[in-house]
Scaffold this motif. Sequence first.
Motif, PDB file in Angstrom:
ATOM      1  N   GLU A  13       0.822  -1.202   0.000  1.00 53.18           N
ATOM      2  CA  GLU A  13       0.000   0.000   0.000  1.00 53.18           C
ATOM      3  C   GLU A  13       0.860   1.258   0.000  1.00 53.18           C
ATOM      4  N   LEU A  14       2.008   1.201   0.650  1.00 50.11           N
ATOM      5  CA  LEU A  14       2.939   2.326   0.648  1.00 50.11           C
ATOM      6  C   LEU A  14       3.377   2.661  -0.773  1.00 50.11           C
ATOM      7  N   LEU A  15       3.708   1.639  -1.533  1.00 47.19           N
ATOM      8  CA  LEU A  15       4.193   1.850  -2.887  1.00 47.19           C
ATOM      9  C   LEU A  15       3.085   2.258  -3.845  1.00 47.19           C
ATOM     10  N   GLU A  16       1.836   2.077  -3.464  1.00 52.28           N
ATOM     11  CA  GLU A  16       0.710   2.429  -4.332  1.00 52.28           C
ATOM     12  C   GLU A  16       0.096   3.777  -3.983  1.00 52.28           C
ATOM     13  N   ILE A  17       0.671   4.515  -3.035  1.00 47.92           N
ATOM     14  CA  ILE A  17       0.159   5.840  -2.706  1.00 47.92           C
ATOM     15  C   ILE A  17       0.465   6.788  -3.869  1.00 47.92           C
ATOM     16  N   THR A  18      -0.557   7.465  -4.347  1.00 49.76           N
ATOM     17  CA  THR A  18      -0.408   8.383  -5.470  1.00 49.76           C
ATOM     18  C   THR A  18      -0.865   9.782  -5.069  1.00 49.76           C
ATOM     19  N   LEU A  46      -4.682  11.908  -2.366  1.00 46.98           N
ATOM     20  CA  LEU A  46      -4.865  13.003  -1.410  1.00 46.98           C
ATOM     21  C   LEU A  46      -6.173  13.713  -1.719  1.00 46.98           C
ATOM     22  N   VAL A  47      -7.144  13.551  -0.844  1.00 41.49           N
ATOM     23  CA  VAL A  47      -8.466  14.136  -1.031  1.00 41.49           C
ATOM     24  C   VAL A  47      -8.825  14.938   0.219  1.00 41.49           C
ATOM     25  N   SER A  48      -9.860  15.756   0.099  1.00 46.46           N
ATOM     26  CA  SER A  48     -10.341  16.558   1.230  1.00 46.46           C
ATOM     27  C   SER A  48     -11.724  16.070   1.629  1.00 46.46           C
ATOM     28  N   ASP A  90     -20.652  18.317  10.808  1.00 45.13           N
ATOM     29  CA  ASP A  90     -21.151  19.086  11.945  1.00 45.13           C
ATOM     30  C   ASP A  90     -20.510  20.462  12.054  1.00 45.13           C
ATOM     31  N   THR A  91     -19.211  20.568  11.722  1.00 43.61           N
ATOM     32  CA  THR A  91     -18.514  21.849  11.857  1.00 43.61           C
ATOM     33  C   THR A  91     -18.215  22.518  10.528  1.00 43.61           C
ATOM     34  N   GLY A  92     -18.281  21.760   9.421  1.00 48.57           N
ATOM     35  CA  GLY A  92     -17.937  22.319   8.125  1.00 48.57           C
ATOM     36  C   GLY A  92     -16.449  22.450   7.895  1.00 48.57           C
ATOM     37  N   GLU A  93     -15.642  21.912   8.808  1.00 49.65           N
ATOM     38  CA  GLU A  93     -14.193  21.976   8.672  1.00 49.65           C
ATOM     39  C   GLU A  93     -13.720  21.008   7.597  1.00 49.65           C
ATOM     40  N   THR A  94     -12.773  21.428   6.776  1.00 53.22           N
ATOM     41  CA  THR A  94     -12.198  20.594   5.716  1.00 53.22           C
ATOM     42  C   THR A  94     -10.886  20.003   6.205  1.00 53.22           C
ATOM     43  N   VAL A  95     -10.783  18.681   6.164  1.00 47.83           N
ATOM     44  CA  VAL A  95      -9.585  17.990   6.629  1.00 47.83           C
ATOM     45  C   VAL A  95      -9.019  17.161   5.488  1.00 47.83           C
ATOM     46  N   PRO A  96      -7.693  17.032   5.401  1.00 47.31           N
ATOM     47  CA  PRO A  96      -7.090  16.210   4.347  1.00 47.31           C
ATOM     48  C   PRO A  96      -7.186  14.720   4.696  1.00 47.31           C
ATOM     49  N   MET A  97      -7.425  13.912   3.685  1.00 46.43           N
ATOM     50  CA  MET A  97      -7.518  12.461   3.843  1.00 46.43           C
ATOM     51  C   MET A  97      -6.610  11.800   2.812  1.00 46.43           C
ATOM     52  N   LEU A  98      -6.111  10.633   3.164  1.00 50.00           N
ATOM     53  CA  LEU A  98      -5.256   9.852   2.273  1.00 50.00           C
ATOM     54  C   LEU A  98      -5.968   8.563   1.921  1.00 50.00           C
ATOM     55  N   GLN A  99      -6.199   8.360   0.640  1.00 46.36           N
ATOM     56  CA  GLN A  99      -6.899   7.166   0.165  1.00 46.36           C
ATOM     57  C   GLN A  99      -5.895   6.027  -0.017  1.00 46.36           C
ATOM     58  N   ILE A 100      -6.187   4.918   0.644  1.00 49.14           N
ATOM     59  CA  ILE A 100      -5.344   3.729   0.550  1.00 49.14           C
ATOM     60  C   ILE A 100      -6.053   2.719  -0.332  1.00 49.14           C
ATOM     61  N   VAL A 101      -5.435   2.363  -1.452  1.00 49.51           N
ATOM     62  CA  VAL A 101      -6.051   1.427  -2.383  1.00 49.51           C
ATOM     63  C   VAL A 101      -5.953   0.018  -1.824  1.00 49.51           C
ATOM     64  N   PRO A 102      -6.837  -0.884  -2.238  1.00 54.57           N
ATOM     65  CA  PRO A 102      -6.813  -2.250  -1.687  1.00 54.57           C
ATOM     66  C   PRO A 102      -5.525  -2.968  -2.063  1.00 54.57           C
ATOM     67  N   SER A 103      -5.026  -3.750  -1.124  1.00 58.32           N
ATOM     68  CA  SER A 103      -3.859  -4.588  -1.409  1.00 58.32           C
ATOM     69  C   SER A 103      -4.150  -6.030  -1.008  1.00 58.32           C
ATOM     70  N   LYS A 104      -4.274  -6.268   0.305  1.00 59.27           N
ATOM     71  CA  LYS A 104      -4.510  -7.630   0.781  1.00 59.27           C
ATOM     72  C   LYS A 104      -5.988  -7.967   0.776  1.00 59.27           C
ATOM     73  N   LEU A 160      -9.861   5.289   3.991  1.00 60.86           N
ATOM     74  CA  LEU A 160      -9.347   6.648   4.073  1.00 60.86           C
ATOM     75  C   LEU A 160      -8.684   6.855   5.431  1.00 60.86           C
ATOM     76  N   LEU A 161      -7.527   7.506   5.417  1.00 59.12           N
ATOM     77  CA  LEU A 161      -6.810   7.822   6.642  1.00 59.12           C
ATOM     78  C   LEU A 161      -6.733   9.337   6.793  1.00 59.12           C
ATOM     79  N   LEU A 162      -6.932   9.799   7.996  1.00 55.26           N
ATOM     80  CA  LEU A 162      -6.794  11.218   8.279  1.00 55.26           C
ATOM     81  C   LEU A 162      -5.309  11.598   8.218  1.00 55.26           C
TER      82      LEU A 162
END
Length: 811
Positions: free
Chosen positions: A504-509, A513-515, A520-534, A540-542
């Motif tokens: 999954e590390l090698l497949e990070i593109t 990186l998505v938002s 509830d608060t309307g706050e925008t936080v960055p998320m990291l999409q992890i593609v399936p491997s196993k 999604l990871l914060l």
Amino acid sequence: MPTSTTELGQLPPTRSTLYGAAKYRRHDDLLDVPVAGGERDSWSVDAVLDLLPTLPTWPRQAHRWYRDRLHDGARAILEWLSHQPCAGWQDRWLRSGADEGLAWLDQLVATTDASDPQARVASLRIGLKSLMLCRIVMPSHEFLDAYHSQSLLRHAREVFRPDLFAGLEEHAHELDVGERRLALALKAITRIVLHTGRDLDQLTAEDVLALRACTIRLRGKTDPGVSLAWTLLRHVTDLGPHLTLREAVRVGQRPTAELVDSYRIQSRSVREVLIRYLDERRATLDYSSLRVLIGKLVGRFWADVEHHHPGIDSLELSDEVAEAWKQRLRTVAAADGSTRPRADYYEILTIVRGFYKDLHEWSHEDPYWATWAVRTPIHRRDTAGSVKARKKTIATMHQRTRERLPHLDALVATAERHKNEQAALLAATDAAQIGETFTHADRRYRRIVPHVYTDSSNRNRTPPSRVLDLDTGATTDVGRNEHNAFMAWAVIEVLRHTGVRVEELLEITHLGLVSYTLPDTGETVPMLQIVPSKVNEERLLLVSPELASVLALIITRLRSQNRGAIPLTARYDHHERTTGPPLPHLLQHRVGWSWEVPGVNMIQKWLSSILTLTGITDAAGEPLRCTPHDFRRMFASEAVGIGLPVHIIARLLGHTNINTTQAYMAIFDEQLVRAYRAFLDQRRAQRPEPEYREPTDEEWREFQQHFQRRKLALGECGRPYGTPCKHEHACIRCPSLRLTPSVRPRLVEIIANLRDRVQEAQLNGWLGEVAGLQASLNEAARKLTSLDRAQTRGPAGPVDLGVPTIADSPA
């Protein structure tokens, strides 16, 4: 495909039989494809000779005698070929044997009365070169390899679409390809053009693969220019979907039959059932799991049985054969003759037992499997130790994590320091002139340049950042060291902040990186999409501020090295034997003229280099070794240590089973004490304060009287203190009633009385009374059954804890 004993022989199953198959195709079949003649194949001798002066390379400025020699040499070859009983020049060329080497030149001179044989041979050679430039004959790759004429290759690039060749050179300069590598690539491309008789924009992937197959046949390896030739030709012609030559020649996923046959199974019938069984299983497995299954079922089990018991042709094994195989399976022999216990012993037993059980189950639906539905050689007692072995493995994993987690901070600090030191040294090196001596970190260096960059062809290229340490005399490639230091730091940071698998590390593109906007608060936080491997499930990871800083540095570095854009690279999955689409991978580096996603071995090499710098050792005093998966376990252990719930950790790690997550978490003793004390403090804070005061005399007396009032006619009441009676003192129905053996006669009388009362109520039509009496009768019967069961156990039976036993049905 051969499967008989005489064709295959008997070889012991080894690991290499499954993984030792060629990973790359040779394409020897392309060497036997004949080249057809071109549009001038049927021209006459005079027509061909009249074509020679029209060549751009015709020596117009040379002496007349040189042109005459060229003309005479070409005529002599054409007249010699015309004696062959074929229709075209290319067929005559092949039939005459001229394509097999250069010996025919001396033979042709010997048939003439030439006064100067060497001059005559030279005349024939320049005449032959002109015929090849006119595409009258298309020589084979073997002939061109033996011809050794740089002028032929140079003139071919002037004759056959020189504009396309100029475009190739321009594209090579854009890729920052060295002149020597470019010369080798142009040589390979020119040979393909001469052999096929087609221009650059008409070449196909098979043409390049045929040249590669020829070089492997001649020298046992691919010529260094062929790979770059593939990359350059993609700029002017269509070579298919493969971006690189390596990708084009990879074998990929192999058929089930081919994987099974790599173990040289002797029995045709058993081979057939194994292939059919594995084909059924293949639909639900990924390719890596399929290969492991074949390795254990076919290799470790059946191939081993056949090797030690030749001629066996049935899956029904005798007890002696099965027991002998189990004993051999328990140990693994090393190259020096020593043995050790096999780590996957129970796993192989489970796979073999599942194979036999599947045949039994499938035989109910398909008659084909009924023939092979025999008793399994693996009994339940054989796998009784699997649970203990699994616990031992988990304990080993936990101990491994406990040894490495305390050193994580030192590892991170070393990676950060090494990255900064190498970056500072690179900046000082680039600021110095070639041959200049400078001082950095109290050490004296001199910037040097490889001798290949002193050539006139390479003077316009940026030389690598290399220095000579004047104190030690060692030469260092500072640019490469800085690259390795940065990549090692990036790998460590991403692994410790995400806990992802190495695949999954090698497949990070960059696309991952998505938002996300919190509802509830309307706050925008960055998320990291992890593609399936196993598992086939994305997550999604914060992105924490620390991780965001690392990813920003990686993206900035890639853009600065590739004209402001992140290169598109295709990652090869060596487990699934597939190549993904071109994507902007974040963990990629430049290898030669192309960008590539590093492999797992390179990731481990970077980690090991940092571990060596730390000087950390394990309990045995050996250098500590840390794998990418260790960071995954350390991430889980750290997360549970700070109070993150286990089910949340499971989602972060991508586990579908929470038990798998628990196996990853190593709990330290101090964490256990600290967590339990925090739990007690939290419980005391949440419960009412009066519950922690001293009881009054009246409350204590009431508490004692509760146990005295529990004495009943048939036994004791087991309801807890402070709870009311839920059955309105109808004790016979209450499951909390604990009977004593002395009341059995009284209980029998109660049951008989209840039966009489039920019959009386039924005769009188008292239906409501019947239902209540029947409920009491059923409960009394159950209690009598429980009492008798407890008495039959005797004094050696289990201790009575006062918990009522409810029978499956009334007595």
